[in-house]
Design an enzyme around this catalytic site. Structure first.
Site, PDB file in Angstrom:
ATOM      1  N   ARG A 159      44.357  74.147 -31.818  1.00 28.92           N
ATOM      2  CA  ARG A 159      45.494  73.279 -32.162  1.00 28.92           C
ATOM      3  C   ARG A 159      45.107  71.795 -32.108  1.00 28.92           C
ATOM      4  O   ARG A 159      45.907  70.942 -31.733  1.00 28.92           O
ATOM      5  CB  ARG A 159      46.696  73.529 -31.224  1.00 28.92           C
ATOM      6  CG  ARG A 159      47.280  74.920 -31.270  1.00 28.92           C
ATOM      7  CD  ARG A 159      47.918  75.214 -32.627  1.00 28.92           C
ATOM      8  NE  ARG A 159      48.645  76.471 -32.601  1.00 28.92           N
ATOM      9  CZ  ARG A 159      48.084  77.661 -32.759  1.00 28.92           C
ATOM     10  NH1 ARG A 159      46.783  77.766 -32.985  1.00 28.92           N
ATOM     11  NH2 ARG A 159      48.828  78.751 -32.725  1.00 28.92           N
ATOM     12  N   SER A 234      55.636  77.423 -31.438  1.00 25.99           N
ATOM     13  CA  SER A 234      55.239  77.265 -30.034  1.00 25.99           C
ATOM     14  C   SER A 234      55.405  75.810 -29.627  1.00 25.99           C
ATOM     15  O   SER A 234      54.888  74.920 -30.296  1.00 25.99           O
ATOM     16  CB  SER A 234      53.778  77.640 -29.838  1.00 25.99           C
ATOM     17  OG  SER A 234      53.568  78.971 -30.219  1.00 25.99           O
ATOM     18  N   GLU A 330      52.683  71.019 -27.619  1.00 29.51           N
ATOM     19  CA  GLU A 330      51.974  71.151 -28.890  1.00 29.51           C
ATOM     20  C   GLU A 330      52.666  70.295 -29.960  1.00 29.51           C
ATOM     21  O   GLU A 330      52.063  69.846 -30.908  1.00 29.51           O
ATOM     22  CB  GLU A 330      51.991  72.633 -29.307  1.00 29.51           C
ATOM     23  CG  GLU A 330      51.103  72.967 -30.472  1.00 29.51           C
ATOM     24  CD  GLU A 330      51.416  74.312 -31.086  1.00 29.51           C
ATOM     25  OE1 GLU A 330      52.145  74.336 -32.099  1.00 29.51           O
ATOM     26  OE2 GLU A 330      50.926  75.327 -30.563  1.00 29.51           O
TER      27      GLU A 330
END
Ligand code: EPU
Length: 334
Positions: A159, A234, A330
């Site tokens: 990520r 997420s 995130e």
């Protein structure tokens, strides 16, 4: 050129209602370049699937809508395909499947646009975009120059990319080029949930289409559709902890799921940590934690970004207290 006082609710998958004082939709690199020539301090919006908007925005907001997909090279067993940043990611994956181009099928149904996919190296079910990525073109905000970045230059990680780190806020990704298989596709069905879904579907020798169908079913059963309940996938990253730290937690929770990253490092699912901390399905006004996947924070209707952020901080401090683990967000907070 700019529209005044535009609600950004339709442009972020969390469905947060904040106002952009100045707003413009951009369909070409040329228009973008002329805007950047006059305004350097802008906020670039694309699919709006990885942001939490916590306040009205006074800086000009530029919505990227440049479209187009083209095959730029055909080889014996693969093609090189370029997609413009404003293309919807899932529609692009579906276009690949219609053409029998393999590589992105495990990434079906991920919200967002092509242009933001390299930003955080989107990933699911054992595949990340870096696996099919060739290069991208990006415009430097300060100069208006267009540069090409290859895979190494993007510095992809879990990520992560250079555009979230050293070059944060400096470039606008214009298009992304992928290498996709046209025959002898590599089928990535290693993930337990995929194997299980294929079995349920009665598929013995999966095709790339079967993988995509399985991923879509899994995601639909676990993850809320942003069109129905606002969310950003997420919210936290899965944390990586030391083996020693992990053993300590495991002695209390022998069934705790984990993935070994290296000899000394263990990745633990943030969703599990949030669930064990008692937040799964919890609701704080219109902000909440999804009932099927505790890693997904949701806006049931009229939650503000600050309310979602406050809930996220409460989750972080509880997880820290319970497990001595800091959960990293995130999602980008604006
Ligand atoms: N789990 C729980 N409780 C929960 C959620 C998960 O105990 O509420 C446990 C599951 O039982 C499983 C483990 O945690 O043992 C992992 O769960 P899951 O397979 O759902 O994946 P994840 O680690 O929570 C990651 C990605 C997702 C991606 C899936 C599938 C991150 C931050 N998230 O989630 O990506 O779709 O794997 O590969 O890495 C996204 O980034 O927005 C995203 C949705």
């Amino acid at each position: 050129m700019f529209q005044k006082n535009v609600s950004l609710k339709p442009y972020n998958t969390f469905g947060i209602d904040v106002i952009a004082e100045k707003f413009v939709e951009v369909k070409s690199a040329a228009t973008l370049s002329s805007i950047l020539a006059m305004h350097k301090d802008v906020i670039i919006l694309s699919g709006g699937s990885n942001i939490l908007l916590t306040k009205d925005l006074s800086k000009p907001v530029v919505l990227l809508k440049n479209k187009g997909i083209k095959i730029i090279e055909r080889h014996d067993e693969h093609v090189i395909v370029q997609a413009q940043a404003g293309e919807n990611w899932h529609e692009f994956v579906m276009w690949c499947l219609e053409n029998n181009f393999g590589g992105l099928e495990n990434l079906s149904l991920i919200p967002g646009n092509v242009g933001t996919s390299p930003m955080q190296n989107i990933g699911a079910y054992g595949v990340e975009i870096k696996d099919s990525f060739v290069s991208l073109e990006a415009m430097e905000i300060q100069t208006g120059n267009t540069l090409c970045f290859n895979k190494e230059e993007c510095a992809f990680g879990y990520r992560e990319s250079v555009f979230k780190n050293e070059l944060k806020g400096q470039y606008v990704i214009l298009n992304v080029t992928f290498k996709l298989s046209t025959k002898n596709h590599v089928i990535k069905d290693g993930y337990g949930v995929i194997k299980q879904q294929l079995k349920e579907d009665g598929v013995v020798k999966p095709t790339i289409q079967n993988i995509s169908d399985a991923v879509i079913k899994i995601r639909r059963s676990k993850l809320p559709d942003p069109k129905e309940i606002g969310n950003s996938g997420s919210f936290f990253k899965n944390p990586v902890i030391s083996e020693e730290h992990f053993k300590k937690i495991q002695s209390t929770y022998p069934d705790m799921p984990f993935y070994k990253v290296s000899e000394e490092l263990i990745k633990v699912p943030a969703g599990w940590l949030v669930e064990i901390s008692g937040f799964k399905g919890k609701r704080f006004g219109d902000a909440g934690v999804h009932k099927n996947q505790a890693l997904v924070l949701v806006n049931y209707d009229k939650a503000t970004g600050s309310e979602v952020l406050e809930m996220a901080r409460k989750i972080q401090s509880t997880v820290r207290r319970n497990f001595n683990i800091s959960l990293e967000m995130e999602v980008n907070i604006l």
